[in-house]
Design an enzyme around this catalytic site. Structure first.
Site, PDB file in Angstrom:
ATOM      1  N   LYS B  70       0.848  -1.191   0.000  1.00  0.00           N
ATOM      2  CA  LYS B  70       0.000   0.000   0.000  1.00  0.00           C
ATOM      3  C   LYS B  70       0.884   1.243   0.000  1.00  0.00           C
ATOM      4  O   LYS B  70       1.932   1.252   0.673  1.00  0.00           O
ATOM      5  CB  LYS B  70      -0.890  -0.028   1.248  1.00  0.00           C
ATOM      6  CG  LYS B  70      -1.973   1.047   1.293  1.00  0.00           C
ATOM      7  CD  LYS B  70      -2.821   0.888   2.562  1.00  0.00           C
ATOM      8  CE  LYS B  70      -3.942   1.904   2.635  1.00  0.00           C
ATOM      9  NZ  LYS B  70      -4.763   1.739   3.852  1.00  0.00           N
ATOM     10  N   SER B 145      -9.580   1.722   2.862  1.00  0.00           N
ATOM     11  CA  SER B 145      -8.691   2.478   2.005  1.00  0.00           C
ATOM     12  C   SER B 145      -7.640   1.620   1.293  1.00  0.00           C
ATOM     13  O   SER B 145      -7.023   2.087   0.347  1.00  0.00           O
ATOM     14  CB  SER B 145      -7.978   3.555   2.830  1.00  0.00           C
ATOM     15  OG  SER B 145      -7.155   2.950   3.824  1.00  0.00           O
ATOM     16  N   SER B 169      -9.710  -0.580   7.153  1.00  0.00           N
ATOM     17  CA  SER B 169      -9.142  -0.359   5.818  1.00  0.00           C
ATOM     18  C   SER B 169      -8.474  -1.573   5.175  1.00  0.00           C
ATOM     19  O   SER B 169      -8.156  -1.536   3.987  1.00  0.00           O
ATOM     20  CB  SER B 169      -8.144   0.796   5.850  1.00  0.00           C
ATOM     21  OG  SER B 169      -8.850   2.013   5.863  1.00  0.00           O
TER      22      SER B 169
END
Lengths: 501, 476
Positions: B70, B145, B169
């Site tokens: 990420k 996210s 997330s």
């Protein structure tokens, strides 16, 4: 009774002498090339985390102990939020609700005697970087960013500017004794802000004004004196004191307003989630206690009492920890040597020499340290700590001097030789001072004249009173202006006396 | 050769040599052009980090496996934008601890995955750079996210990816894309190198294509790290006494769930009963407070964590401004997206002096109550089965769910973050062609219990990859 009462408090920041910064492994140093002691952590790069320096915590607890604070069993770090270019994260990791120490006190000497002031708290935080203004641009040096800073906040307990100055000097001495800060105000390793409020006597605290930019203890006194006059005048003229922060402008010898309460920050303190509360365990507290030393004020009182030192000498000796340690090492060398103090041998460790003899050595040592030694070190640009003069050497010098083996001018000569040649005074005396002048015939002549001037002493010796030998030796040494080798003198003197018999 | 063996061979065959990595780069770039999971792809750069790491173990089950990261987790020489314009073109000078540990195990970082800006969002639509689509239905969001990480795993671009979970997330995009998603116990994986959004809530998490893979990755990245003083060896040293048949706490009331999610919830309970596990109905009295408490604490911390982005030392800087204050003001105004600004403002508000007791301090008290309630529940049950999100993947834009509704829907995920406990999101199969995920929550440091339970529920099988997945033909 004075019309106004003054209330002064101090906020002191000290740079702790930790090898590395408080939350990362970067070197903590003053004066290095800009932006060389930096890493992602102290630059506040994305994703980095602080890791608290244990040494910084230890030093903080030492200062808390020295200031008689209640020490926190679980000290907490918090974030103090404000934007400033030299603050890499735009929040400072500091302490607020549970600092290292609270509710302490500190005693120090003023002209009016011993004064005790209260300490509000002692808390650990990180320093910011430095802005360097250069024409129309501003440069940033982050070497200082993240170095460990300890803040000490006093209660408004000082009633004069002199007290504040005296306190600051005592405090400076204390942190140097503890070895936690070099106490250098010019380099900014000890910084001080002052707050002052005045009010009609008996009316309690007035409106607080903070003063910054105080780079020496003298500035603190002068700025406070100026502020007192300014505020007193304002009040007398029916004006009101504004709560504000002012700067001391040394060139103009006055303060000027920097910001008022309306423009003050809301720091929005909240607990630093990246650092768990620090819970000192027994081992940690043990290491703190083991590192504590006798503090200057206490030591001064003890030395004064033990060796009947004058105020002047006591102040001089305890001003610097190394010097005080040196002085006490000289005295214990005396106690250890035993000879010459009348206590015999075998008492090096446990013996308690006659106080009078010790006091005599102490007095001579104090006098010679403060006078000749400081002078000679100064000439050579040496510090006592890195000079070849050891306590043992200094003791021999003092002993020879006090038992009359040598005279002041020879002692002076020996001191210089010791500093220059890194050699023991006894060896130097024989090798360098007496060489050449050590003429047996010359000494014999002196002995003859001494004996003829003191016939009764010679008789006493021949009757078995050996005490007189010392007297005659002293006379001979005196006559030779200390240049004769005492051993030679003794041999020749005894020869003469035996012959006479 | 079994499935795990075939898979491992396949992935190692894409990372071992320069030629292989070139081929992989081509494959992954092509496949990603459909879903936009990655913001940067560079297997060669990842392999160069591996070569630098001389201690890389060839014996680790992760050796030679590629992985995605990420874009809020630092990988040396890779960009680190957090999906924000304000860190446009910022290249990280260091690697996060989790990444360093994967490198030491011989795994190869191959790209940076898209995300909601600074982790703030549930759809990855708040990225300043790209719109990542759900590999199962390109008209739907991948969740967020960590949407890029989940989409990359579901589309078979990588066998696993690192994500971060502040309020769900990792778990929510895992549920939307049909992958496993682990939010570890707070502190069991070092946060060093994870760009902070809400420090006291967030964890580096794992998105992976099987329980086994999730467990292997967690084992490698977990454990105490001197760079993160909130990290611990709790999970490493945990000796979990619980064993099958487990006692599972399930919600007595599940209104507000979409039918597909409610159905999956019921089916999983039935499956557990068939396994002989005990089902106990529970109620969470604090559940109505978790979302407000979460947003109060998260935004307060965010307001401080995001203060460092000013353009002074790195990242975007507004040009031709002569004073510091305006430079910072304009950089932040143009560098941050709306959702980020909203949360910074909210966080600044709840921390104001005079208002802290009303908001921030109160939220912290609620957090303690939540934690106490959860801990009490774990004296009665081994694990808690919860929905991850009330819906399946929703459509882009706000047509199906407004940002406000998305926040309210965090009520199932934020509990684990507020309580600090581990939680594993696992796929339960498809409903109307879209995955549904549920989560199991366990007491502090009991990740192994989650792996064991999810392993049984999965029947030892890897996830079903999305249609047209890159690795699909190779590993089946």
């Amino acid at each position: 009774m004075a019309l106004f009462q003054t209330f002064v408090g101090l906020e002191i920041h000290i740079h702790l002498l930790t090898k590395t910064k408080v939350f990362c492994g970067c070197k903590s140093a003053y004066g290095d090339k800009p932006n060389t002691n930096i890493c992602p952590v102290c630059l506040g790069y994305p994703g980095v985390l602080p890791a608290v320096n244990k040494e910084a915590l230890k030093m903080s607890y030492m200062v808390g102990t020295a200031l008689n604070c209640e020490l926190s069993p679980h000290t907490l770090f918090e974030r103090k939020n404000y934007f400033y270019p030299d603050m890499t994260k735009n929040y400072q990791i500091s302490q607020f609700s549970d600092p290292v120490g609270v509710n302490g006190w500190f005693e120090f000497e003023t002209d009016g005697g011993i004064k005790r002031i209260r300490i509000h708290d002692v808390h650990l935080e990180e320093d910011a970087g430095k802005m360097i203004h250069d024409g129309n641009r501003t440069l940033l040096d982050y070497n200082r960013a993240g170095t460990s800073l300890l803040e000490i906040v006093t209660e408004p307990d000082f009633s004069t500017s002199e007290e504040a100055e005296n306190f600051l000097q005592s405090f400076q001495r204390m942190v140097r004794y503890l070895g936690v800060c070099d106490g250098n105000m010019e380099e900014g390793s000890l910084r001080c802000d002052a707050n002052i409020s005045i009010n009609k006597t008996g009316k309690g605290l007035g409106t607080k004004v903070e003063i910054k930019n105080l780079n020496s203890s003298r500035f603190v006194r002068k700025a406070l004196q100026y502020e007192y006059k300014r505020q007193a005048k304002t009040i007398k003229n029916g004006g009101k004191i504004v709560q504000e922060t002012r700067l001391w402008i040394e060139e103009k010898q006055k303060t000027r307003s920097m910001r008022t309460k309306e423009t003050a920050h809301d720091y929005r303190y909240f607990p630093e989630p990246d650092i768990p509360p620090f819970v000192p365990d027994e081992m940690f507290m043990q290491s703190v206690n083991d590192s504590m030393v006798e503090l200057p004020f206490v030591r001064k009182q003890r030395l004064q009492k033990a060796y009947s030192l004058t105020e002047e000498f006591a102040v001089f000796i305890t001003e610097d920890k190394f010097r005080a340690d040196f002085f006490e090492a000289v005295i214990s060398a005396g106690a250890g040597a035993g000879t010459g103090t009348g206590t015999g041998t075998g008492t090096a460790v446990t013996g308690t020499p006659a106080p009078a003899a010790i006091a005599a050595i102490a007095a001579t040592a104090a006098k010679w340290l403060k006078g000749e030694t400081v002078k000679q070190l100064g000439r050579r640009n040496l510090e006592l700590s890195d000079s070849p003069l050891s306590p043992i050497r200094f003791f021999s010098l003092m002993k020879m001097l006090s038992d009359g083996t040598i005279h002041a001018n020879i002692a002076r000569q020996l001191l210089e030789l010791t500093l220059d040649q890194d050699e023991d005074p006894e060896i130097l005396l024989e090798r360098d001072v007496l060489a050449g002048s050590d003429d047996d015939a010359e000494i014999a002549e002196i002995i003859d004249s001494v004996l003829s001037n003191n016939p009764e002493a010679a008789v006493q010796i021949q009757e078995g009173n050996t005490k007189a030998v010392g007297f005659l030796m002293g006379q001979v040494m005196k006559a030779s202006q200390g240049s004769a080798d005492p051993k030679t003198v003794r041999i020749l003197l005894m020869e003469k006396l035996t012959n006479k018999k | 050769m079994n499935e795990v063996g075939r898979k491992t061979l396949f992935w190692r065959g894409l990372t071992g040599s320069v030629e292989q990595r070139k081929r992989y780069n081509k494959l992954i770039t092509e496949a990603d052009s459909e879903i936009s999971a990655f913001l940067e792809i560079n297997p060669e750069s990842g392999a160069s980090l591996l070569r630098k790491n001389s201690e890389s173990q060839t014996s680790s089950p992760l050796s030679g496996l590629p992985f995605g990261v990420k874009d809020n987790i630092a990988v040396e020489k890779f960009q680190l934008t957090c999906g924000s314009k304000i860190l446009n073109s910022f290249v990280s000078p260091y690697s996060a601890t989790a990444v360093s540990r994967l490198l030491a195990a011989g795994a190869v970082p191959v790209g940076k995955a898209n995300m909601d800006e600074f982790g703030m969002g549930s759809s990855t639509e708040n990225s300043a750079y790209k719109t990542t689509v759900n590999p199962w239905d390109h008209a739907k969001v991948p969740g967020g996210s960590s949407g890029g990480s989940a989409a990359a795993v579901a589309a078979g671009l990588v066998p696993f990816a690192l994500g971060s979970d502040t309020g769900g997330s990792v778990r929510q995009p895992a549920a939307f894309c049909g992958t496993y998603g682990l939010k570890p116990t707070y502190g069991s994986v070092s946060r060093y190198g994870l760009v902070a959004y809400a420090s006291s809530l967030e964890c580096v998490g794992v998105l992976a294509d099987s329980v086994e893979m999730t467990k292997n990755v967690f084992t490698v990245i977990g454990g105490k790290d001197p760079m993160d003083q909130t990290s611990s060896n709790g999970s490493v040293n945990s000796a979990d006494a619980a064993a099958q048949p487990y006692t599972i706490g399930v919600l007595s009331k599940t209104e507000g769930l979409d039918p597909a999610v409610a159905e999956a919830y019921g089916e999983t309970i039935e499956q557990m009963k068939l396994l002989g596990w005990k089902i106990r109905e529970i109620s969470l009295n604090t559940q109505e407070y978790v979302v407000p408490a979460y947003y109060t604490i998260a935004t307060a911390e965010a307001s401080a964590n995001l203060a460092r982005y000013t353009g002074i030392r790195y990242g975007m800087r507004e040009k031709d401004i002569t004073d510091h204050e305006n430079m910072v003001r304009l950089t932040r105004e143009n560098g941050f997206g709306d959702e980020v600004k909203l949360r910074i403002l909210l966080g600044t508000y709840v921390l104001r002096s005079g208002f802290q007791d009303q908001y921030y301090v109160r939220a912290q008290k609620i957090r303690t109550l939540i934690r106490n309630e959860i801990n009490t529940l774990f004296t009665k049950v081994d694990m808690i089965l919860m929905p991850v999100f009330p819906t399946q993947a929703f459509r882009f834009g706000s047509q199906e769910m407004t940002p406000y509704q998305q926040k309210l829907a965090d009520k199932y995920t934020v509990t684990a973050n507020l309580a600090g406990i581990p939680s594993l999101s696992f796929p339960t199969g498809l409903k109307s062609g879209l995955p549904v995920g549920l989560q199991l929550m366990a007491p502090d440091f009991c990740e192994s219990r989650l792996f064991d339970a999810a392993g049984v529920l999965s029947g030892g099988r890897s996830i079903q990859l999305a249609p047209g997945a890159m690795s699909a033909g190779e590993v089946s």
